[in-house]
Design a protein around this motif. Structure first.
Motif, PDB file in Angstrom:
ATOM      1  N   ARG A  90      65.130  37.841  48.489  1.00  0.00           N
ATOM      2  CA  ARG A  90      64.050  38.787  48.632  1.00  0.00           C
ATOM      3  C   ARG A  90      64.035  39.913  49.524  1.00  0.00           C
ATOM      4  N   ASP A  91      64.994  39.586  50.601  1.00  0.00           N
ATOM      5  CA  ASP A  91      65.299  40.878  51.710  1.00  0.00           C
ATOM      6  C   ASP A  91      66.191  41.811  51.046  1.00  0.00           C
ATOM      7  N   PHE A 148      48.639  37.162  47.371  1.00  0.00           N
ATOM      8  CA  PHE A 148      48.646  38.627  47.789  1.00  0.00           C
ATOM      9  C   PHE A 148      47.434  38.911  48.514  1.00  0.00           C
ATOM     10  N   ARG A 149      46.513  38.526  48.129  1.00  0.00           N
ATOM     11  CA  ARG A 149      44.904  38.828  48.817  1.00  0.00           C
ATOM     12  C   ARG A 149      44.787  38.091  50.151  1.00  0.00           C
ATOM     13  N   ASP A 150      45.626  36.803  50.220  1.00  0.00           N
ATOM     14  CA  ASP A 150      45.348  36.274  51.323  1.00  0.00           C
ATOM     15  C   ASP A 150      46.241  36.386  52.622  1.00  0.00           C
ATOM     16  N   GLU A 162      53.501  39.196  53.328  1.00  0.00           N
ATOM     17  CA  GLU A 162      54.560  38.517  52.956  1.00  0.00           C
ATOM     18  C   GLU A 162      53.956  37.042  52.814  1.00  0.00           C
ATOM     19  N   GLY A 163      54.692  36.348  52.031  1.00  0.00           N
ATOM     20  CA  GLY A 163      54.282  34.715  52.010  1.00  0.00           C
ATOM     21  C   GLY A 163      55.299  34.003  51.031  1.00  0.00           C
ATOM     22  N   ARG A 168      59.481  28.117  43.218  1.00  0.00           N
ATOM     23  CA  ARG A 168      59.354  28.328  44.674  1.00  0.00           C
ATOM     24  C   ARG A 168      59.600  29.758  44.983  1.00  0.00           C
ATOM     25  N   VAL A 169      58.698  30.604  45.431  1.00  0.00           N
ATOM     26  CA  VAL A 169      58.496  31.925  45.367  1.00  0.00           C
ATOM     27  C   VAL A 169      58.332  32.521  46.703  1.00  0.00           C
ATOM     28  N   SER A 170      59.180  33.516  47.061  1.00  0.00           N
ATOM     29  CA  SER A 170      58.858  34.355  48.225  1.00  0.00           C
ATOM     30  C   SER A 170      58.464  35.878  47.957  1.00  0.00           C
TER      31      SER A 170
END
Length: 348
Positions: free
Chosen positions: A50-51, A237-239, A243-244, A258-260
């Protein structure tokens, strides 16, 4: 003697049970630890990917925004009539900019009505109305800085690969809306990069607008795709708008991953990196299978030796018991014979 034999048999039975249960318990514990470790390794891999996606997307959008800013300086204060007089030179300038920007399909400059004044594709520019495109409409009422539009198919007479618009408002001499400067960015440029780094089975990468519109994706899917407003990703995205990380089943292809995700600074766009949960589980199964290849023969040999020892011990004890029984019978018969002889000798 029988008590000692029973104790020996019970001891061997206990050893046999332990030879089965202890390796099984150890394997279960090792499997649980290995699964937790594999999940941690997978999550670390997902975040590192992701980075990488974040750095790549930042460089792309920064390059596009610099080009748009450069164009804005070139045409600052230029009335629309002057564009027609300088269209050939401006067209050549835009072409050179496209040549040095592999992520960009074309550059466009529109007037306040959505008509193209000049582009990098060709000239003279056909009189086609683009005012219905989102990358234009976003700037009509207020300055939204950089707008990122939806993925579109080129409108006739133009053709080629799909694109999404990155646009900025043109400001007139009096500060009013004068039109739009737009770069047509290629989703396939992102998808090509994603394919290069997506070597691991089950890899997933995506560039998604904050409203759920997918701009680029690996594995690629045909057509315009938008995430469900009720899906877990948009809720995340809203909460957690920066990032998450979450595990979610895609409503698009039904795959659990499994998603980041990470939001690009000052842009309404997220980069996402993910890995299918089946790929994580398959890696764990492969690892545990390698352990079983060595563990099963060793454990089976131990169980076989203990079972063989138990069987032979039972046979030995059974033989001893038969011998003891035979000796007891012989002794009893001898005593009976002696008693009979004595009785006969005592008769007159």
């Amino acid at each position: 003697m029988l008590t000692a034999q029973r104790q020996s048999i019970r001891l061997l039975q206990t050893v046999l049970a332990a030879a089965v249960a202890v390796p099984a318990l150890l394997f279960c514990f090792a499997a649980w630890q290995a699964y937790r470790n594999d999940e941690g390794v997978a999550e670390d891999k997902i975040e590192r990917s992701r980075d990488v996606l974040n750095e790549h997307a930042l460089k792309v959008f920064e390059a596009v925004e610099r080009s748009i800013a450069e164009l804005h300086e070139i045409i600052r204060g230029m009335p629309d009539q002057e564009f027609y007089a300088k269209q050939d030179r401006l067209h050549d300038r835009l072409q050179r900019m496209v040549g040095s920007s592999p992520e960009v399909k074309s550059f466009w400059i529109f007037d306040r009505n959505g008509r193209a004044l000049v582009n990098s594709i060709g000239y003279p520019v056909p009189t086609v109305d683009f005012s219905d495109h989102d990358y234009f409409k976003a700037h009509l009422d207020l300055d939204v800085c950089t707008c990122i539009g939806a993925v579109l198919r080129p409108r006739a007479p133009y053709g080629g690969a799909p694109f999404f618009g990155v646009s900025r408002r043109r400001i007139g001499p009096d500060g009013s809306f004068a039109g739009v400067i737009q770069a047509s960015v290629l989703p396939e440029y992102f998808e090509g990069f994603y394919a290069k780094i997506g070597k691991a089975p089950g890899s997933y990468f995506s560039l998604i607008r904050e409203d759920g519109l997918i701009l680029a994706r690996y594995p690629a899917l045909p057509g315009e795709i938008r995430l469900s407003a009720h899906g877990n990703l948009l809720k995340a995205f809203r909460d957690h708008p920066v990032e998450g990380t979450l595990t979610s089943t895609s409503l698009i292809d039904g795959v659990r991953r499994r998603v980041s995700y990470l939001r690009l600074p000052e842009l309404p766009v997220f980069v996402l990196s993910g890995l299918e949960t089946t790929a994580i589980r398959d890696e764990w199964i492969s690892q545990m299978t390698r352990h079983l290849i060595f563990g099963i023969p060793a454990t089976s040999a131990l169980i076989f030796l203990v079972a063989l020892t138990l069987r032979r011990t039972r046979n030995v004890f059974a033989g001893l018991n038969r011998c003891a029984g035979s000796l007891a019978n012989c002794a009893l018969n001898c005593r009976s014979g002696d008693t009979s002889s004595s009785t006969q000798n005592d008769r007159p």
